[in-house]
Scaffold this motif. Structure first.
Motif, PDB file in Angstrom:
ATOM      1  N   THR A   1      43.224  45.803  40.574  1.00  0.00           N
ATOM      2  CA  THR A   1      44.717  45.200  41.216  1.00  0.00           C
ATOM      3  C   THR A   1      45.649  45.244  40.127  1.00  0.00           C
ATOM      4  N   PHE A   2      46.920  44.659  40.321  1.00  0.00           N
ATOM      5  CA  PHE A   2      48.029  44.605  39.371  1.00  0.00           C
ATOM      6  C   PHE A   2      47.480  43.832  38.383  1.00  0.00           C
ATOM      7  N   ASP A   3      47.723  44.642  37.304  1.00  0.00           N
ATOM      8  CA  ASP A   3      46.948  44.088  36.011  1.00  0.00           C
ATOM      9  C   ASP A   3      47.696  42.658  35.348  1.00  0.00           C
ATOM     10  N   GLY A   4      49.023  42.316  35.953  1.00  0.00           N
ATOM     11  CA  GLY A   4      49.462  41.503  35.598  1.00  0.00           C
ATOM     12  C   GLY A   4      49.017  39.925  36.115  1.00  0.00           C
ATOM     13  N   TYR A   5      48.136  40.031  37.313  1.00  0.00           N
ATOM     14  CA  TYR A   5      47.544  38.851  38.088  1.00  0.00           C
ATOM     15  C   TYR A   5      46.290  38.263  37.073  1.00  0.00           C
ATOM     16  N   PRO A   6      45.517  38.858  36.409  1.00  0.00           N
ATOM     17  CA  PRO A   6      44.574  38.284  35.609  1.00  0.00           C
ATOM     18  C   PRO A   6      45.144  37.761  34.274  1.00  0.00           C
ATOM     19  N   ILE A   7      46.167  38.366  33.715  1.00  0.00           N
ATOM     20  CA  ILE A   7      47.015  37.851  32.404  1.00  0.00           C
ATOM     21  C   ILE A   7      47.456  36.628  32.965  1.00  0.00           C
ATOM     22  N   MET A   8      48.316  36.547  33.923  1.00  0.00           N
ATOM     23  CA  MET A   8      49.143  35.495  34.581  1.00  0.00           C
ATOM     24  C   MET A   8      48.074  33.974  34.626  1.00  0.00           C
ATOM     25  N   ALA A   9      46.789  34.459  35.271  1.00  0.00           N
ATOM     26  CA  ALA A   9      45.784  33.464  35.778  1.00  0.00           C
ATOM     27  C   ALA A   9      45.375  32.908  34.563  1.00  0.00           C
ATOM     28  N   ALA A  10      45.039  33.761  33.504  1.00  0.00           N
ATOM     29  CA  ALA A  10      44.514  32.962  32.151  1.00  0.00           C
ATOM     30  C   ALA A  10      45.514  31.896  31.738  1.00  0.00           C
ATOM     31  N   MET A  11      46.753  32.586  31.581  1.00  0.00           N
ATOM     32  CA  MET A  11      47.769  31.608  31.258  1.00  0.00           C
ATOM     33  C   MET A  11      47.960  30.449  31.831  1.00  0.00           C
ATOM     34  N   ALA A  12      47.836  30.437  32.981  1.00  0.00           N
ATOM     35  CA  ALA A  12      47.910  29.307  33.939  1.00  0.00           C
ATOM     36  C   ALA A  12      46.612  28.513  33.950  1.00  0.00           C
ATOM     37  N   GLY A  13      45.433  29.007  33.217  1.00  0.00           N
ATOM     38  CA  GLY A  13      44.331  28.280  33.157  1.00  0.00           C
ATOM     39  C   GLY A  13      43.348  28.471  34.368  1.00  0.00           C
ATOM     40  N   LEU A  14      43.722  29.530  35.046  1.00  0.00           N
ATOM     41  CA  LEU A  14      42.898  29.710  36.371  1.00  0.00           C
ATOM     42  C   LEU A  14      41.755  30.560  36.250  1.00  0.00           C
ATOM     43  N   ASP A  15      40.752  30.344  36.658  1.00  0.00           N
ATOM     44  CA  ASP A  15      39.336  31.506  36.435  1.00  0.00           C
ATOM     45  C   ASP A  15      39.543  32.388  37.512  1.00  0.00           C
ATOM     46  N   VAL A  16      39.409  33.826  37.391  1.00  0.00           N
ATOM     47  CA  VAL A  16      39.535  34.609  38.110  1.00  0.00           C
ATOM     48  C   VAL A  16      38.240  34.978  38.654  1.00  0.00           C
ATOM     49  N   VAL A  17      38.186  35.070  40.245  1.00  0.00           N
ATOM     50  CA  VAL A  17      37.099  35.598  41.113  1.00  0.00           C
ATOM     51  C   VAL A  17      37.522  36.817  41.552  1.00  0.00           C
ATOM     52  N   ALA A  18      37.024  38.076  40.895  1.00  0.00           N
ATOM     53  CA  ALA A  18      37.326  39.300  41.225  1.00  0.00           C
ATOM     54  C   ALA A  18      36.419  40.008  42.269  1.00  0.00           C
ATOM     55  N   VAL A  19      37.047  40.505  43.525  1.00  0.00           N
ATOM     56  CA  VAL A  19      36.144  41.305  44.288  1.00  0.00           C
ATOM     57  C   VAL A  19      36.300  42.766  44.487  1.00  0.00           C
ATOM     58  N   PRO A  20      35.432  43.123  44.077  1.00  0.00           N
ATOM     59  CA  PRO A  20      35.635  44.718  44.000  1.00  0.00           C
ATOM     60  C   PRO A  20      36.140  45.442  45.567  1.00  0.00           C
ATOM     61  N   LEU A  21      36.659  46.616  45.233  1.00  0.00           N
ATOM     62  CA  LEU A  21      37.230  47.447  46.277  1.00  0.00           C
ATOM     63  C   LEU A  21      36.005  48.287  46.804  1.00  0.00           C
ATOM     64  N   ASP A  22      36.254  48.550  48.110  1.00  0.00           N
ATOM     65  CA  ASP A  22      35.364  49.528  48.720  1.00  0.00           C
ATOM     66  C   ASP A  22      35.289  50.773  48.119  1.00  0.00           C
ATOM     67  N   SER A  23      34.347  51.558  48.532  1.00  0.00           N
ATOM     68  CA  SER A  23      34.407  53.081  48.058  1.00  0.00           C
ATOM     69  C   SER A  23      35.511  54.144  48.259  1.00  0.00           C
ATOM     70  N   ASN A  24      36.412  53.465  49.358  1.00  0.00           N
ATOM     71  CA  ASN A  24      37.336  54.203  49.603  1.00  0.00           C
ATOM     72  C   ASN A  24      38.723  53.671  49.124  1.00  0.00           C
ATOM     73  N   GLY A  25      38.794  52.696  47.989  1.00  0.00           N
ATOM     74  CA  GLY A  25      39.821  52.135  47.304  1.00  0.00           C
ATOM     75  C   GLY A  25      40.648  51.000  48.035  1.00  0.00           C
TER      76      GLY A  25
END
Length: 350
Positions: free
Chosen positions: A85-109
């Protein structure tokens, strides 16, 4: 690098009428802006048809998203999002102390809203879903989006990231007023960086229920929004005809380039942004070898900004060595809505 296509920037300068207004407004840059922004939210709210206390502004959509994350963060709290996803999200989440739960896209993106909803637990503090999605440009159908929002607990805020909303086709738009009225945990996130070409001015906003917006506004940086932002936004809203022309040009380039790349064997998905996602194990390396900066992903895929005919030709040259010009064909007004790759974008002047 000869062409920098890594940040999905608008390849053109600001709209001429907007640029003239900003050049005039910058003459007062020796003065501090408002301590906390009041005029800018009011201008945006009036255009959207909502109350001023339903709008929060910040340094681009990124700045507003960061404020949202800080507002909901806490020990052990989590943020659910798609990956990639937008690569700023995990960076900012780490700055805020939020743990990221990443859900993969399907095979069609495409994002998988049902799977994202199932990832919510008692530690979830925030969810982000993009429409159109960054980096693939795919769009969650309106009915699927509403079903997803209905299934999210009301105490869990949701960011609906509409950074590229102006590029959506008519049949793919959703009524944000209906959504925020029905889902008080929803914040619609937008920016002037993409379609309007003001990435360097850092103007973004979110709107939603007053109570949720008030939580985010508490993180507003004093003197954080320049006065010229007010002039720029007013000028943008007055330039709907210029914007429509520019979006049509970018869309025509995007669709022509996508067709040419698919003809060369790349399974490029339909995109509703000002970018294309090019899957493949050596795509990013191929572009880099041709002097083209692209956003790369661990599997070797890449995302490229579109709209500049010279850059588009260079992309083709990277894959076939011929560098044939990309034919420019603007989708006709009234294009069949069922053609998800070439529907004419009408989400302008909002």
């Amino acid at each position: 690098m000869e062409f920098d296509l890594a940040l999905s920037e608008n390849p053109f300068p600001p709209l001429p009428s907007v640029l003239a207004v900003v050049n005039e407004a910058i003459r007062d840059a020796n003065r501090y802006p408002e301590f906390l922004p009041r005029r800018l939210p009011a201008v945006i709210a009036a255009h959207l048809g909502v109350d001023a206390d339903q709008v929060v502004v910040g340094a681009g959509a990124t700045g507003v998203a960061s404020q949202i994350m800080q507002a909901v963060a806490g020990p052990g709290r989590r943020m659910v999002l798609a990956t990639p996803t937008f690569d700023g999200y995990p960076i900012m989440a780490a700055m805020a102390g939020l743990d990221v739960v990443a859900v993969p896209l399907d095979s069609n993106g495409r994002q998988r809203p049902a799977a994202m909803a199932r990832a919510v637990d008692d530690r979830t503090a925030l969810i982000a879903i993009c429409r159109p999605h960054n980096p693939t440009g795919t769009v969650v159908p309106a009915a699927e989006l509403k079903s997803f929002l209905f299934g999210v607990p009301r105490h869990v805020p949701v960011i609906l990231d509409e950074a590229y909303v102006e590029f959506l086709a008519e049949a793919e738009t959703v009524d944000p007023h209906e959504l925020i009225a029905r889902f008080p945990n929803l914040l619609v996130l937008r920016t002037f960086s993409k379609a309007y070409g003001l990435a360097g001015l850092r103007i973004g906003y979110a709107f939603g229920a007053p109570e949720l917006v008030a939580r985010v506004r508490r993180l507003q940086l004093p003197f954080g929004m320049p006065d010229y932002a007010v002039a720029a936004v007013r000028a943008c809203y007055a330039a709907s005809a210029e914007l429509a022309e520019r979006i049509a040009d970018i869309t025509a380039e995007r669709e022509s380039l996508r067709a040419a790349l698919r003809h060369r064997g790349l399974a490029v998905p339909c995109s509703r942004g000002n970018f294309l996602y090019l899957p493949g194990p050596a795509v990013h390396a191929t572009l880099a070898g041709a002097g083209i900066a692209a956003k790369g992903y661990p599997d070797g895929s890449a995302r490229i900004a579109v709209g500049d005919p010279r850059a588009d030709a260079a992309v083709l040259h990277a894959f076939d060595g011929r560098g044939e010009p990309v034919p420019r064909r603007r989708p006709p007004s009234g294009q069949a809505a069922g053609d998800r790759c070439t529907g004419y974008p009408v989400g302008v002047g909002r």
